[in-house]
Each structure stands twice: as structure tokens, then as C-alpha cells.
Design a protein around this motif. Structure first.
Motif, PDB file in Angstrom:
ATOM      1  N   SER A 170      -8.721   1.054  -5.780  1.00 29.54           N
ATOM      2  CA  SER A 170      -8.338  -0.146  -6.527  1.00 29.54           C
ATOM      3  C   SER A 170      -8.831  -1.409  -5.828  1.00 29.54           C
ATOM      4  N   ASP A 171      -8.718  -1.457  -4.500  1.00 34.34           N
ATOM      5  CA  ASP A 171      -9.177  -2.629  -3.740  1.00 34.34           C
ATOM      6  C   ASP A 171     -10.702  -2.761  -3.827  1.00 34.34           C
ATOM      7  N   ASN A 221      -6.151   6.166  -3.686  1.00 35.91           N
ATOM      8  CA  ASN A 221      -6.084   5.421  -4.941  1.00 35.91           C
ATOM      9  C   ASN A 221      -5.986   3.920  -4.697  1.00 35.91           C
ATOM     10  N   GLN A 222      -5.238   3.512  -3.672  1.00 38.72           N
ATOM     11  CA  GLN A 222      -5.129   2.084  -3.368  1.00 38.72           C
ATOM     12  C   GLN A 222      -6.456   1.537  -2.869  1.00 38.72           C
ATOM     13  N   GLN A 223      -7.160   2.294  -2.044  1.00 39.20           N
ATOM     14  CA  GLN A 223      -8.468   1.863  -1.552  1.00 39.20           C
ATOM     15  C   GLN A 223      -9.473   1.772  -2.686  1.00 39.20           C
ATOM     16  N   ASN A 269      -9.853  -2.185   2.361  1.00 35.62           N
ATOM     17  CA  ASN A 269      -8.647  -2.936   2.022  1.00 35.62           C
ATOM     18  C   ASN A 269      -9.069  -4.315   1.543  1.00 35.62           C
ATOM     19  N   GLU A 274      -6.216   5.402   6.689  1.00 33.60           N
ATOM     20  CA  GLU A 274      -5.643   4.159   6.169  1.00 33.60           C
ATOM     21  C   GLU A 274      -5.593   3.044   7.207  1.00 33.60           C
TER      22      GLU A 274
END
Length: 292
Positions: free
Chosen positions: A130-131, A126-128, A104, A47
Motif C-alpha cells: 500500500s505504501d 500488504n502495508q508495504q 515505508n 518490517e
């Protein structure tokens, strides 16, 4: 009459059987782990975002080569100098990074193109994810190579929108085979095809998909006669992978997706792809389109 020799013989037979049974169990366990890794990978994530100094007035390209499932070491390493040379010839900035922290929103928007160089398995949080999806939908471009479409990613949006076809298998017995890929007649995209070779002769591990990407709105750029190769992926107890894609077997395709663009090539199992001048020319010309 003594029975000792017979008892000793039985004892050795039992030991041999035990050793063989142990070896079979170990082989089965190792094979099961290998197959699980190929299909699912062993995910690990990063991250931390890298520190990057982006140059002005240059197209910016990210070459991402992380593999959490099957690792195509030879193909991955051969691709790197090939893309370095392409970037140098076109005065592009090429940034190579193999950790997910670069996915990111802030840094992704700095890149004109993101290349997945034999990326396999689940490599982003999951955030990566989405980005990255937001990056593509807002005008970013994607190039996926070989394992980037191998079915180990388990990400529906990615498969449906960036790859466009579900991976089934690749040939097993005749693993690497020679084939001729033919450039397709694309009347509405001559700006893409005008500088491309009419055909590519190449040896590779030919991926078989469950359907043509045309069903998902992709345009096939190169395809081969799938009946000219042995497509069977059957082995051991796997007996349902004996099919191919027929005379129109797609290998390379592309699509405009919202404001962004996507390109996928199933070639690149080993270094041979990047020693093929015709294929490297295809990659360079498609990169020009992708960074426009």
C-alpha cells in the motif's frame, strides 16, 4: 533342482525397482517444489526500516534486489556494479537494500526512483504494498528488470500498472537465444529516444507475455521479431506454452502513471545484459527520464 538363484534374482529385481521408484518420486517431489517456487515463491517479510543518511542536492535511487521466487543470482549481482557506475557518472545517490522494511511511506518519499533488480515472488507485506502504491501514485518512479515481470508477484495493481502485461513463459529447450531489438519510432517522446541506440544485439531468456503492454497504455521502446526465435515453453506435461508474440514482440516499455512513471525491461537473466554497452546506455538514459 534348486530355486534359490531364481529367488535371489527376483529379490534383487524388486530392490532395483524399489530404488528406481523412490528416485522417481523424489525427483517428482523436487520438481514440484521447484515449480511452485518459480510460480509462487516462498514469501518471507521484513518490517524493520533501515537507518539512512540521505545526501542533499542529489537524485536518490533505491536498488532493491530481493528474490522470494526464482533467484537470478548472476543477473542480480552483475546489475549492482553497473548501477553503481551509472550513479557515480551522474552524481546520483544509490542506496542498495534487499529487505522490505524500506518500503515505508516516510522513506519511500525520499527516493526519486525505485529499481526492482530481478525481484521475484511476494516480497512486501500488504502495508508495504500500500505504501509503495501510494509512492508511485504521488510522483514516484519505478524501474523493473527481468524477473520483476515474471508473474510470481501475484499483485494485480502491480502487474496492471507497473508491468502492464501478464507473463506466460520463456523458452525452455532453446533457453538462451540471440535476437536484435529495434528502437521504435515514438514521435511524441523524442526526448526519451534521442540518445538511445537504434538497435541492441543480445542473447537472453526472452519472456513471452499473454498480450502486448500497449493494450494497457504503455509505449513500447524496443521490440524484436518474435518469429526469429523459438518461443516454446513446453516441457514434460506442459503442452500449452508453444506460442510466441509474433513479429512484434515487445521487450522494453514505459508509461507515465498518474504523477509517477514506470519502466520495464524483460532483459537481464544473466550477466550478459550488463556487459552489453548498448543496453546499459538504455538503462542510463531511461533513469534520467525517470528521475526528472
Amino acid at each position: 533342482m534348486s530355486h534359490r538363484p531364481r529367488k535371489k534374482k527376483r529379490k534383487w529385481l524388486k530392490r532395483i525397482v524399489a530404488v528406481l521408484a523412490s528416485l522417481i518420486i523424489l525427483f517428482a517431489a523436487a520438481f514440484a517444489v521447484f515449480m511452485y517456487k518459480v510460480k509462487n515463491g516462498f514469501p518471507y517479510f521484513e518490517e524493520k526500516a533501515p537507518t539512512i543518511e540521505f545526501p542533499e542536492n542529489q537524485k536518490r535511487i533505491l536498488l532493491f534486489s530481493k528474490a522470494n521466487a526464482f533467484v537470478h543470482s548472476e543477473g542480480i549481482e552483475a546489475a549492482k556494479p553497473a548501477f553503481e557506475k551509472i550513479a557515480e557518472q551522474n552524481n546520483w545517490f544509490l542506496y542498495q537494500f534487499d529487505e522490505g522494511g524500506i518500503f515505508n511511506e516516510k522513506q519511500l518519499k525520499e527516493f526519486d526512483l525505485v529499481i526492482w533488480n530481478n525481484v521475484s515472488g511476494k516480497v512486501l507485506t500488504n502495508q508495504q504494498r500500500s505504501d509503495f502504491q501510494h509512492y508511485i501514485e504521488n510522483g514516484g518512479s519505478f524501474m523493473g528488470l527481468h524477473a520483476a515481470g515474471d508473474g510470481s508477484h501475484h499483485w494485480d495493481w502491480y502487474t496492471q500498472n507497473l508491468i502492464g502485461a501478464d507473463f506466460s513463459h520463456h523458452p525452455i529447450e532453446n533457453h538462451i537465444q540471440e535476437a536484435t531489438l529495434q528502437l521504435q519510432n515514438i514521435t511524441d517522446s523524442t526526448f526519451v529516444t534521442q540518445n538511445l541506440p537504434k538497435s541492441i544485439n543480445h542473447d537472453d531468456e526472452w519472456y513471452v507475455f499473454n498480450e502486448t503492454p500497449e493494450k494497457a497504455g504503455f509505449t513500447v521502446l524496443f521490440q524484436m521479431d518474435g518469429e526469429a526465435i523459438d518461443p516454446s515453453g513446453n516441457m514434460l506435461w506442459i503442452k500449452n506454452k508453444g506460442f510466441g508474440m509474433g513479429p512484434e514482440h515487445p521487450n522494453i516499455w514505459f508509461k507515465e502513471i498518474g504523477k509517477g512513471k514506470t519502466f520495464y525491461s524483460a532483459l537481464g537473466h544473466d550477466s550478459g545484459a550488463y556487459e552489453n554497452e548498448d543496453y546499459v546506455r538504455v538503462l542510463e538514459e531511461m533513469m534520467k527520464w525517470l528521475v526528472q
